[in-house]
Design an enzyme around this catalytic site. Structure first.
Site, mmCIF file in Angstrom:
data_model
loop_
_atom_site.group_PDB
_atom_site.id
_atom_site.type_symbol
_atom_site.label_atom_id
_atom_site.label_comp_id
_atom_site.label_asym_id
_atom_site.label_seq_id
_atom_site.Cartn_x
_atom_site.Cartn_y
_atom_site.Cartn_z
ATOM 1 N N GLU A 194 13.160 3.061 13.288
ATOM 2 C CA GLU A 194 12.205 4.104 12.881
ATOM 3 C C GLU A 194 11.049 4.079 13.872
ATOM 4 O OE1 GLU A 194 10.526 3.093 9.006
ATOM 5 O OE2 GLU A 194 10.471 0.979 9.539
ATOM 6 N N TYR A 246 0.823 -1.210 0.000
ATOM 7 C CA TYR A 246 0.000 0.000 0.000
ATOM 8 C C TYR A 246 0.853 1.254 0.000
ATOM 9 C CZ TYR A 246 0.978 0.935 4.950
ATOM 10 O OH TYR A 246 1.607 1.237 6.127
ATOM 11 N N LEU A 248 11.534 1.467 6.363
ATOM 12 C CA LEU A 248 10.846 1.892 5.141
ATOM 13 C C LEU A 248 11.563 3.126 4.588
ATOM 14 C CD1 LEU A 248 8.144 1.249 3.561
ATOM 15 C CD2 LEU A 248 7.272 3.310 4.659
ATOM 16 N N LYS A 268 6.515 -1.952 1.780
ATOM 17 C CA LYS A 268 5.385 -1.322 2.474
ATOM 18 C C LYS A 268 4.170 -2.250 2.361
ATOM 19 C CE LYS A 268 3.232 3.221 3.116
ATOM 20 N NZ LYS A 268 3.387 3.350 4.559
#
Ligand SMILES: Cc1ncc(COP(=O)(O)O)c(C=O)c1O
Length: 290
Positions: A182, A35, A206, A150
């Site tokens: 992250e 996505y 990511l 993702k």
């Protein structure tokens, strides 16, 4: 956050309330699906090329075809925005490997991807977030080894985010082998003696699109940036910590695990980069999205 009424599903624009997919869709059964989330500012989808480059990359990494060209994706973004009244919103775009008649881990060839998108109104951030900053907590990063994809397989992210929500904090910042990776749904920037640091892209995180905007704005402002591993000790001793993510741009973290970050209020570099972000959005308003 309230979704807007019109969605896109497999070629049609329709009321979100009427959108239906098969329970045999592999997105539902296996989270076999990727996505993107992208903001729309003043009716203009932001960083379309970068988001759909990343979507194509995610699809390639899961060995799925890319069902649309960049021009077709841009058209869907523009049309979905228009049908939902324009303005400031964000778009969610999901591609699953599709449905088959059965449930097989190893997928058969020739599946037709499911393409789904919907829009949500982007409310301005609460003034307190910018004036006082937000709180974050830390946790061990217990996700899988390909966080650069993702995917909608987000259970670990969901559980990690809930930990911060449980204590009234905004984000859970993740640590692995003594280093920052992250946030559960954000890129983390650490500011140390005037330099904006971020962990290097790789399988561990990511590749954030907002991170790239921060880097672009920093270079325009003459603020040095560096992609480098960041130890937990450096994170905790930082002058400033920021979160970067598509739906909110950049936000200052002023409390980490209950302790003040730097001076305990949004720092001077945050103020400059945040203002530059707003200027950038104004500067590109009305230009073609792709
Ligand atoms: C795990 C994770 N890291 C980083 C980000 C930030 O990426 P972007 O700036 O492209 O929104 C997100 C965004 O949702 C995310 O889920």
């Amino acid at each position: 956050m309230m979704p807007l009424p019109i969605a896109y599903l497999n070629g049609d624009y329709l009321p979100l309330a009427d959108a239906r997919i098969s329970p045999l869709d592999r997105g539902f059964l296996f989270a076999d699906s990727v996505y993107e989330v992208l903001p729309v500012y003043r009716g203009r989808p932001f960083r379309v090329k970068e988001h759909f480059d990343r979507l194509a990359r995610s699809l390639g990494e899961i060995r799925a075809p890319v069902p649309k060209s960049h021009a077709e994706w841009a058209e869907i973004c523009v049309e979905l925005t228009r049908r939902n009244g324009g303005g400031d919103l964000y778009l969610y775009v999901q591609v699953t490997r599709g449905a088959e008649f059965g449930r097989n881990h190893a997928w058969p060839d020739g599946l037709v991807p499911t393409v789904f998108a919907f829009a949500t109104a982007l409310e301005p951030p609460p003034a307190a977030w910018l004036e006082r900053g937000v709180a974050a907590v830390t946790a061990a990063d217990l996700r899988w080894a390909r966080r650069d994809i993702k995917t909608t397989a987000l259970l670990a992210n969901v559980l990690l985010k809930k930990r911060s929500a449980d204590v009234g904090a905004f984000e859970t910042i993740l640590l692995e082998h003594g280093h920052l990776t992250e946030g559960s749904s954000t890129t983390v920037h650490v500011i140390e003696r005037g330099v904006i640091l971020t962990p290097p892209n790789g399988h561990e995180i990511l590749p954030g699109t907002t991170r790239d905007v921060v880097m672009l704005l920093a270079s325009r402002l003459g603020i040095p940036t560096e992609a480098a591993p960041i130890s937990e000790a450096r994170l905790r001793a930082a002058d400033e910590v920021w979160l970067a993510f598509s739906t909110r741009g950049v936000l200052p973290v002023t409390t980490l695990d209950g302790a003040a970050v730097g001076a305990g209020r949004p720092g001077p570099l945050f103020r400059r980069v945040h203002a530059a972000f707003d200027d950038y959005v104004r500067e590109i308003a009305g230009t073609p999205p792709l």
